[in-house]
Design an enzyme around this catalytic site. Structure first.
Site, short mmCIF file in Angstrom:
data_model
loop_
_atom_site.label_atom_id
_atom_site.label_comp_id
_atom_site.label_asym_id
_atom_site.label_seq_id
_atom_site.Cartn_x
_atom_site.Cartn_y
_atom_site.Cartn_z
N ARG A 209 41.38 30.86 49.57
CA ARG A 209 42.67 31.08 50.21
C ARG A 209 43.73 30.25 49.50
O ARG A 209 43.55 29.04 49.31
CB ARG A 209 42.56 30.70 51.69
CG ARG A 209 43.71 31.13 52.56
CD ARG A 209 43.50 30.70 54.01
NE ARG A 209 42.30 31.28 54.59
CZ ARG A 209 41.31 30.56 55.11
NH1 ARG A 209 41.36 29.24 55.08
NH2 ARG A 209 40.27 31.16 55.64
N HIS B 209 38.98 36.14 44.80
CA HIS B 209 37.53 35.96 44.77
C HIS B 209 37.09 35.62 43.35
O HIS B 209 37.58 36.21 42.38
CB HIS B 209 36.82 37.24 45.22
CG HIS B 209 37.28 37.76 46.54
ND1 HIS B 209 37.23 37.01 47.69
CD2 HIS B 209 37.80 38.97 46.88
CE1 HIS B 209 37.70 37.73 48.69
NE2 HIS B 209 38.06 38.92 48.23
N GLN C 75 44.82 35.53 48.71
CA GLN C 75 43.50 35.02 48.36
C GLN C 75 43.01 35.60 47.04
O GLN C 75 43.60 36.54 46.49
CB GLN C 75 42.51 35.34 49.48
CG GLN C 75 42.40 36.82 49.78
CD GLN C 75 41.63 37.11 51.06
OE1 GLN C 75 40.57 37.71 51.02
NE2 GLN C 75 42.18 36.67 52.21
N GLU D 47 35.53 44.22 44.69
CA GLU D 47 35.55 45.06 45.87
C GLU D 47 36.48 46.25 45.67
O GLU D 47 37.26 46.30 44.71
CB GLU D 47 36.00 44.26 47.10
CG GLU D 47 37.40 43.68 46.96
CD GLU D 47 37.71 42.63 48.02
OE1 GLU D 47 36.78 42.14 48.67
OE2 GLU D 47 38.90 42.28 48.17
N HIS E 72 45.20 38.91 45.82
CA HIS E 72 45.46 40.05 46.69
C HIS E 72 45.62 39.60 48.14
O HIS E 72 45.23 38.48 48.50
CB HIS E 72 44.32 41.07 46.60
CG HIS E 72 42.98 40.50 47.01
ND1 HIS E 72 42.18 39.77 46.16
CD2 HIS E 72 42.32 40.55 48.20
CE1 HIS E 72 41.08 39.42 46.79
NE2 HIS E 72 41.14 39.87 48.04
#
Length: 616
Positions: free
Chosen positions: A194, A99, A97, A116, A174
């Site tokens: 995804r 972001h 996936q 993150e 990642h």
């Protein structure tokens, strides 16, 4: 000031296990607990307070009740709670996936993007995760490998061990591998694209959705150089700063600190047991607990055995503020740095015939374009300030009424904030001009400043004790609509005798035409007045008397240190200031026995409104 213990929201994604319930005290909600959202204000899974007067309320409800100030001054740049903290139990492999960043996510998903960090709490022997690419690949190769299921061949598989940390910047492809337990601190977002899911079926028996187009748009296809974050922080970025706390319960069994007004403190307990104290309250903790300590809580102390992640929000590095000035004739957009310097600007005509929403949408897009043109990432922006003529509700970010641009009950801040991911502040345009002069112009050495903007209307801004004066009701000051002649000339506001009806540019041009029988520009009016034209001398003298009366009225009420003249007419200050000073010396209350404020010309010109708006 508060010490809050939190109960997490849980997620039962198909790849999860049951360790969070078995080992970390998470309430058993079923056979699978993939994630526990320990510190969350996200609507998809808010955490709940379990102690004190807010017990049973969500963390967001606490913030709403106590005010955004409980998050600290460093959080002013965020529109909403900035982070989300999780435990993640990967019994099986997570999907491959990525972001998106803020700009893409806000435009396409209506929420922030996601950067993150991961802290590996535990990992089975041989566990690994995917972290970017082995080598740089083209967009075409990326797309083809997704189609023919060969993507894993070019991914960077990294073995992991307890205590490893990874910083996952938005755009980094990642995936967490099976057998890994993670603590994650991230931006407050739930946007995930995804790309590959091992052919698994969802709970409905159908293949889970993939987001190929979006992933192609946002993925960084270059290898990631560094995976572990070193001293002095576990992770540090504009969105969060994470430090590790380790107490062995023997040689070191106690630590303490102090929380000032800058930031809240989040404490996520990964192992151990003991007590945490703050502001006269002491709570026990054990493995899996999460605590929120509000900004300005003062001293705190932890005793016992403890392995924890402590998260705060630091000041943004190299911030940029956006200042926007909406006028009846043109719109100005400026980028302002921390030293109140205008780095870049753009202006274009204002079309009053368009719907307010269309104008605002165009402003948003032009702001993004100005940032891109100057190679300034959207992430550097901390606030957008907007100056608007008319009556403003600053708290709600609404233009109540503006006769100059024909707006009524326009939710300016809300609409602009849908596109630009930082707080939007609005104020009257004259207030913004005055604030700009006070922080970076002719008034920067004074704490109490009044500014008259003499343009198509007469605006006014009051800076008292270094802050914009708003008064006790919405709308702030309307200096241009103080009456200088009872039953005088009609004003654009519908009343008679307002200062604006005598001291604006249109008022002066009209008076000159009435006296001469012809239209003439401002420069010609003042040139003729200074070269002996009796008609224009009388016009200018009457203008000075009316403006002087308006200035004296304000001075007698607020007693400022400095009065500034701005706007188009202030370009003729050499003619105006001497007689205005005489009027002030004669008519200001107390005269020579009091302190008559200094009269000066604004220095920033058109820049004042943008700089002031950026300083809101």
């Amino acid at each position: 000031m508060a010490l809050l213990k939190l109960k997490p929201a849980t997620k039962d994604y198909i790849w999860g296990g049951h360790r969070l319930a078995d080992e970390y005290g998470v309430e058993d909600t079923g056979p699978v607990i993939a994630e526990a959202w320990e510190l969350s204000c996200h609507p998809a899974g808010p955490s709940t307070i379990v102690n004190g007067k807010y017990a049973g309320k969500t963390l967001q409800e606490y913030i709403d009740a106590e005010g955004f100030e409980v998050l600290g001054t460093h959080c002013r740049r965020f529109r909403e709670f900035p982070i989300l903290t999780k435990f993640i139990d990967a019994k099986d492999n997570l999907s491959i996936q990525v972001h998106p960043g803020n700009t893409y996510a806000l435009k396409n998903e209506g929420e922030y993007g996601k950067t993150e960090m991961w802290y590996i709490i535990d990992a089975e022997p041989g566990s690994f995760l995917y972290y970017g690419f082995k080598k740089e690949i083209s967009k075409e190769e990326f797309e083809q490998r997704i189609k023919d299921n060969t993507l894993l061949e070019v991914l960077n598989a990294v073995p992991v061990h307890k205590g490893d940390t990874f910083f996952i910047r938005s755009g980094t492809l990642h995936a967490i591998g099976k057998g890994i337990l993670i603590a994650e601190i991230q931006q407050n977002s739930n946007v995930t694209y995804r790309i590959y899911d091992y052919g698994r079926m969802g709970k409905d028996g159908k293949p889970r959705d993939l987001h190929i187009r979006q992933a192609l748009d946002v993925t960084n296809r270059k290898p990631i150089e560094q995976r572990n974050v070193g001293y002095p922080h576990v992770a540090d970025c504009d969105y969060f700063t994470v430090d590790k706390l380790l107490l062995d319960g023997k040689t070191r069994s106690r630590t303490q600190g102090s929380i000032n007004e800058d930031s809240f403190l989040s404490i996520l307990i990964m192992d151990g047991e003991g007590t945490i104290s703050s502001h006269g309250e002491t709570l026990p903790f054990t493995k899996g607990d999460s605590f929120f300590l509000s900004a300005d809580s003062g001293n705190w102390q932890i005793e016992g055995r403890c392995e924890a992640l402590m998260t705060t929000i630091r000041e943004k590095e190299d911030p940029i503020r956006v200042g926007i000035n909406i006028g009846s004739a043109e719109i100005q957009i400026g980028l302002v740095d921390n030293e109140d310097h205008l780095l870049a600007k753009e202006k274009y005509p204002m079309d009053n015939s368009r719907a307010a929403e269309d104008v605002i949408d165009e402003i948003a897009q032009n702001t993004l374009a100005l940032l891109e043109k100057n190679a300034i990432p959207l992430d550097r922006c901390t606030v957008v300030g907007v100056g608007v003529p008319g009556t403003i509700d600053r708290k709600k970010g609404t233009v109540i009424y503006s006769n100059n641009i024909h707006w009524e009950n326009v939710e300016l801040a809300k609409r602009l904030g849908k596109v630009i991911p930082c707080p939007v502040r609005i104020a009257n345009d004259a207030d913004c001009a005055a604030l700009g002069e006070a922080v970076a112009g002719a008034g920067k050495d004074y704490s109490d400043v009044v500014m008259f903007t003499l343009g198509n209307g007469v605006g006014g801004g009051l800076i008292l004790n270094g802050e914009v004066f708003e008064g006790g009701i919405m709308g702030g000051s309307e200096i241009g609509h103080t009456v200088v002649r009872v039953n005088g000339r009609p004003c654009t506001c519908g009343r008679r005798g307002c200062l604006e009806a005598y001291a604006s540019v249109p008022a002066l041009l009209r008076a000159a035409k009435e006296a001469s029988g012809k239209d003439m520009p401002l420069d010609e009016i003042f040139r003729k007045a200074t070269h002996g034209n009796i008609d224009m001398q009388e016009v200018v003298e009457q203008y000075e008397q009316m403006l002087g009366t308006g200035i004296v009225n304000i001075v007698n009420i607020f007693r400022p240190q400095l009065v500034l003249l701005g706007g188009k007419i202030s370009e003729h200050a050499d003619v105006l200031i001497p007689p205005l000073e005489e009027i002030m010396a004669r008519d200001c209350f107390g005269g020579p026995n009091s302190s008559v404020p200094k009269l000066a010309v604004a220095e920033l010109g058109d820049y004042a409104g943008m700089i002031g708006a950026a300083s809101l």
